[in-house]
Design a protein around this motif. Structure first.
Motif, short mmCIF file in Angstrom:
data_model
loop_
_atom_site.label_atom_id
_atom_site.label_comp_id
_atom_site.label_asym_id
_atom_site.label_seq_id
_atom_site.Cartn_x
_atom_site.Cartn_y
_atom_site.Cartn_z
N ILE A 1 1.35 -1.15 0.08
CA ILE A 1 -0.18 -0.24 -0.23
C ILE A 1 0.71 1.22 0.45
O ILE A 1 0.69 2.07 -0.74
N THR A 2 2.18 1.22 0.84
CA THR A 2 2.52 2.36 1.00
C THR A 2 3.25 3.00 -0.16
O THR A 2 3.57 4.34 -0.49
N PRO A 3 3.72 2.21 -1.39
CA PRO A 3 4.14 3.35 -2.97
C PRO A 3 3.36 3.20 -3.41
O PRO A 3 3.39 3.95 -4.22
N GLN A 4 1.71 3.42 -3.20
CA GLN A 4 0.75 3.61 -4.13
C GLN A 4 0.38 5.09 -3.95
O GLN A 4 -0.54 5.80 -4.11
N ILE B 1 -1.76 4.47 7.24
CA ILE B 1 -2.50 4.00 8.10
C ILE B 1 -3.87 3.76 8.04
O ILE B 1 -4.42 2.75 8.59
N TYR B 2 -4.39 4.26 7.29
CA TYR B 2 -5.73 3.67 7.36
C TYR B 2 -6.78 2.90 6.17
O TYR B 2 -7.30 2.21 6.77
N ASN B 3 -5.57 2.94 5.08
CA ASN B 3 -5.85 2.29 4.72
C ASN B 3 -5.46 0.62 4.63
O ASN B 3 -6.16 -0.09 4.17
N VAL B 4 -3.68 0.50 5.48
CA VAL B 4 -4.09 -0.67 5.63
C VAL B 4 -4.08 -0.97 7.04
O VAL B 4 -4.71 -1.94 6.98
N LEU B 5 -4.84 -0.28 8.32
CA LEU B 5 -6.14 -1.23 8.72
C LEU B 5 -7.01 -1.35 8.31
O LEU B 5 -7.86 -2.44 8.66
N GLU B 6 -7.88 -0.75 7.28
CA GLU B 6 -9.14 -1.16 6.77
C GLU B 6 -8.72 -2.88 5.94
O GLU B 6 -9.47 -3.80 6.13
N GLU B 7 -7.29 -2.65 5.31
CA GLU B 7 -7.42 -3.86 4.83
C GLU B 7 -7.54 -5.19 5.81
O GLU B 7 -7.60 -6.04 5.33
#
Ligand code: SF4
Ligand code: SF4
Length: 168
Positions: free
Chosen positions: A47-50, A153-159
């Protein structure tokens, strides 16, 4: 997975999901730490590289940044200014000189969501949000605090909720 990066959408979601996130925090605390680290590090790598931090800068509006004497020296060189002036203008120093922090939030060096000293930014800035570091389950308070501000953080936690079938 479709990533959400609009800051207002994320801030609103954080309000709406406050109870859900507290439950998720408790759920994560009960999981095997090494398993959670492996999942977080996998999602961090995906996710982070995106997500383009150079067009976001939201952490620079809310974090207190610790700096080291060496970083102050480098910054003074980069700005081509005497170190004493840089200390006076930008840094707050603890009574025994053991702690230095940038003396403004948002950070002095943020302009139009961009870091104006990006190549010289401090180690704490480079490290944030630190998802590559171990023992994620010991940092849940901080992660949830930044969930509504940081798209990574938002996208990592949601995934993570999806991958761990949380609430399914
Ligand atoms: S130095 Fe740059 S990256 Fe660090 S908080 Fe300030 S604006 Fe953000
Ligand atoms: S670390 Fe998070 S809050 Fe900071 S600039 Fe990157 S995406 Fe935005």
């Amino acid at each position: 997975m479709k990533l959400i990066t609009q800051l207002d959408t994320i801030a609103l979601a954080a309000q709406e999901k406050e109870a859900e996130n507290q439950a998720f925090r408790a759920f994560l605390s009960s999981q095997e730490s090494a398993d959670i680290d492996a999942l977080v590090q996998e999602l961090d790598a995906t996710i982070t590289p995106q997500i383009d931090c150079t067009t976001c800068g939201n952490c620079c509006r809310s974090l207190m940044i610790n700096v080291t004497p060496d970083e102050v020296t480098r910054l003074a060189g980069h700005l081509n200014r005497p170190e004493a002036d840089v200390l006076e203008e930008y840094i707050e120093t603890g009574s025994n000189n053991s702690m230095m922090v940038i003396n403004a939030i948002p950070c002095h060096f943020l302009k139009n969501s961009c870091c104006t000293i990006y190549e010289q930014r401090f180690a704490e800035c480079r490290e944030f949000p630190g998802l590559h570091q171990p023992q994620f389950t010991r940092r849940l308070f901080a992660m949830l605090m930044h969930y509504g501000r940081c798209p990574i953080i938002y996208n990592v936690l949601e995934e993570m909720k999806v991958r761990l079938a949380f609430g399914a």
